[in-house]
Write an enzyme that holds these catalytic residues in place. Structure first.
Site, mmCIF file in Angstrom:
data_model
loop_
_atom_site.group_PDB
_atom_site.id
_atom_site.type_symbol
_atom_site.label_atom_id
_atom_site.label_comp_id
_atom_site.label_asym_id
_atom_site.label_seq_id
_atom_site.Cartn_x
_atom_site.Cartn_y
_atom_site.Cartn_z
ATOM 1 N N GLU A 50 -14.444 17.194 74.152
ATOM 2 C CA GLU A 50 -13.614 17.119 72.897
ATOM 3 C C GLU A 50 -13.001 18.330 72.544
ATOM 4 O O GLU A 50 -11.797 18.736 72.107
ATOM 5 C CB GLU A 50 -14.304 16.576 71.595
ATOM 6 C CG GLU A 50 -13.249 16.287 70.550
ATOM 7 C CD GLU A 50 -13.687 15.535 69.335
ATOM 8 O OE1 GLU A 50 -13.071 15.000 68.691
ATOM 9 O OE2 GLU A 50 -15.140 15.509 69.393
ATOM 10 N N HIS A 76 -20.700 9.592 82.319
ATOM 11 C CA HIS A 76 -21.588 10.296 82.808
ATOM 12 C C HIS A 76 -22.105 10.131 84.313
ATOM 13 O O HIS A 76 -22.578 8.940 84.452
ATOM 14 C CB HIS A 76 -22.984 10.628 82.100
ATOM 15 C CG HIS A 76 -22.714 11.091 80.531
ATOM 16 N ND1 HIS A 76 -22.149 12.129 80.074
ATOM 17 C CD2 HIS A 76 -23.070 10.126 79.455
ATOM 18 C CE1 HIS A 76 -22.002 12.146 78.737
ATOM 19 N NE2 HIS A 76 -22.571 10.992 78.495
ATOM 20 N N HIS A 94 -0.849 12.742 78.728
ATOM 21 C CA HIS A 94 0.425 12.273 77.824
ATOM 22 C C HIS A 94 0.457 13.131 76.633
ATOM 23 O O HIS A 94 -0.653 13.616 76.138
ATOM 24 C CB HIS A 94 0.029 10.868 77.025
ATOM 25 C CG HIS A 94 0.561 10.406 76.122
ATOM 26 N ND1 HIS A 94 2.199 9.956 76.449
ATOM 27 C CD2 HIS A 94 0.612 10.197 74.794
ATOM 28 C CE1 HIS A 94 2.467 9.553 75.170
ATOM 29 N NE2 HIS A 94 1.773 9.858 74.204
#
Length: 127
Positions: A50, A76, A94
């Site tokens: 993230e 994972h 995107h």
């Protein structure tokens, strides 16, 4: 992101490449981000992914915009052990005006795939 005293600093995340379509970052696998078994905690991998996707979206944002993570999907695949360093490679798939989607693959120091993560960032106006 130049701010300090945040999660990226706590995890030891270092951005090694940031461009319009790709972000690379490293994170040392230290004891405080491992499971009791001495392997990298999945949550730390997700935080790395993230962070990389967020840095990439921030790079693309206009001056009055900021990215915010709204969805993450992670698989994972293998384990990284304490003492290793993991490398995240984020590629944008995107690039819209209100959303960015990034694919982030995380590898150990032997180039073995550890996790594959999809991150959706919403681009919002700063208040």
């Amino acid at each position: 992101m130049s701010d300090t005293n945040n999660l990226m600093e706590t995890l030891g995340i270092v951005f090694t490449h940031v461009s319009e379509n790709k972000v690379e970052a490293t994170m040392p696998v230290k004891r405080h981000i491992c499971q009791p078994f001495g392997i990298l905690h999945g949550g730390a991998s997700i935080a790395l992914a993230e962070s990389a996707a967020g840095e990439g979206s921030l790079f693309l944002c206009k001056e009055n915009e900021m990215p915010t993570g709204v969805q993450i999907s992670c698989n994972h695949i293998s384990a990284a052990k304490e003492g290793d360093t993991v490398n995240a490679v984020a590629n944008i798939i995107h690039k819209g005006t209100t959303t960015h989607i990034w694919n982030v693959d995380i590898y150990n120091s032997h180039a073995k795939l550890i996790s594959s993560v999809r991150v959706l960032n919403m681009i919002i106006k700063q208040r």
